[in-house]
Design a protein around this motif. Structure first.
Motif, short mmCIF file in Angstrom:
data_model
loop_
_atom_site.label_atom_id
_atom_site.label_comp_id
_atom_site.label_asym_id
_atom_site.label_seq_id
_atom_site.Cartn_x
_atom_site.Cartn_y
_atom_site.Cartn_z
N VAL A 158 0.83 -1.21 0.00
CA VAL A 158 0.00 0.00 0.00
C VAL A 158 0.86 1.26 0.00
N LEU A 169 -9.60 3.79 0.07
CA LEU A 169 -9.07 2.81 1.03
C LEU A 169 -10.04 1.64 1.18
N ALA A 170 -11.32 1.94 1.25
CA ALA A 170 -12.33 0.87 1.36
C ALA A 170 -12.30 -0.02 0.13
N ARG A 173 -9.32 -2.25 0.32
CA ARG A 173 -9.57 -3.30 1.31
C ARG A 173 -10.38 -4.44 0.69
N GLU A 174 -11.33 -4.09 -0.15
CA GLU A 174 -12.13 -5.12 -0.85
C GLU A 174 -11.27 -5.92 -1.83
N VAL A 176 -8.04 -6.44 -1.57
CA VAL A 176 -7.19 -7.31 -0.76
C VAL A 176 -7.95 -8.56 -0.34
N ALA A 177 -9.19 -8.37 0.10
CA ALA A 177 -10.00 -9.53 0.50
C ALA A 177 -10.24 -10.46 -0.69
N ASP A 192 1.22 -1.54 6.00
CA ASP A 192 0.04 -1.98 5.25
C ASP A 192 -1.08 -2.38 6.21
N LEU A 196 -4.78 -0.69 6.44
CA LEU A 196 -5.93 -1.47 6.01
C LEU A 196 -6.83 -1.87 7.18
N TYR A 197 -6.21 -2.18 8.32
CA TYR A 197 -6.97 -2.69 9.48
C TYR A 197 -6.54 -1.93 10.74
N VAL A 205 -4.31 -9.46 12.39
CA VAL A 205 -4.37 -9.23 10.95
C VAL A 205 -3.96 -10.48 10.18
#
Length: 311
Positions: A158, A169-170, A173-174, A176-177, A192, A196-197, A205
């Motif tokens: 990131v 950012l959201a 995050r999606e 990454v998932a 990172d 992200l978290y 994490v």
């Protein structure tokens, strides 16, 4: 031993420096995925770099450098754009990158540009980094992910400067998932993970990435080593060796390079302890990278790592 495909960006870093009392920028070939590809090649693995390169002199230097260190370019495409620049300044523990180039030369690879046979034939496929913020390359990465028949590894790498607010950012995050769900290995840095978290401990994490579907998750902690979450075991901290660090550029990328290189040789470890041993070796690679200036140019050979950390 087969080969790895590394899909991501190659660019030129301009590193803040000083010469004769005057501020200057030192030019270096960079990009997290490029560093990974170079690291794999230096450690004895066969690797192909897949990405878009500009049409200028700087892109020519990138191609020549990669060819010289043994990184294949069969899947790289040339695009009509000047090579993107990443200007790095050093004020805290992590370099601060500002990116220049519109459109960025690394962001123009499309799904149609992919050499499907090259990707499908790889024993290891790496995707990740800032190219995922470019819709065209994200589509290419998704196609590569679906074509892969070997092991899939992922690293979001990131860069906060490229995230335009909470929605971006959201969205990341999606992504990454999405990629973690199909990954055999995911690597994050502490930075990172914090972005992200936020507020989550690194062990949490790493465990969460496994819950998403990743077979193994590694979170690097800089000088403190790394957290490893492998199937059948709680997250474990693996310490880093003590080194005389002068430049941390590319250290995280070298961890991924070492893990990819070992996946090429021996596949996935059967037991969690095998992952712990591999991460310990990867941290020695990173330690050696930190002992010399530069990112891609600092990637060591296996013999150099063994020589530095034995005896």
């Amino acid at each position: 031993m087969g080969y790895a495909v590394v899909l991501g960006e190659a660019l030129v870093d301009l590193l803040d420096a000083e010469r004769d009392g005057e501020p200057v920028y030192r030019q270096a070939i960079g990009g997290g995925p490029l560093n990974v590809a170079v690291g794999v090649a230096r450690l004895g693995g066969e690797v192909q770099f897949v990405g878009s390169l500009g049409d200028d002199v700087l892109a020519g230097r990138i191609r020549a450098f990669l060819a010289d260190v043994g990184v294949g370019l069969a899947g790289a495409v040339t695009v009509p754009a000047p090579t993107a620049l990443a200007v790095a300044t050093f004020a805290g523990p992590e370099p601060d990158f500002r990116f220049y180039g519109e459109p960025p030369s690394y962001g123009l690879l499309t799904a149609d540009d992919l050499d499907a046979d090259l990707v499908a034939g790889a024993d290891v496929l790496y995707c990740g980094s800032i190219v995922l913020l470019q819709p065209a390359v994200l589509a290419a990465a998704r196609r590569a992910w679906s074509l892969a028949t070997g092991l899939r590894v992922f690293d979001p790498n990131v860069r906060p400067r490229l995230l335009d607010g909470p929605a971006a950012l959201a969205g990341l995050r999606e992504v990454v998932a999405e990629f973690a769900a199909g990954a055999h290995l995911v690597k994050l840095s502490t930075a990172d993970a914090a972005l992200l978290y936020p507020g989550e401990p690194v062990e949490g994490v790493a465990a969460y990435l496994r819950e998403l579907g990743a077979a193994t998750a590694v979170v690097t902690l800089g000088a403190a080593g790394a957290v490893v979450a492998a199937a059948g075991a709680d997250p474990v901290r693996v310490p880093a060796p003590k080194v005389r660090a002068v430049d941390a550029t590319g250290a995280g990328d070298s961890v991924m390079a070492a893990l990819v290189a070992d996946l090429l040789v021996d596949g996935e470890p059967v037991e969690p302890a095998g992952w712990h041993e591999r991460v310990a070796f990867a941290l020695r690679v990173a330690g050696l990278v930190c002992e010399s200036a530069g990112g891609a140019t600092a990637m060591p050979t296996r013999a150099e790592v063994i020589r530095r950390f034995t005896g």
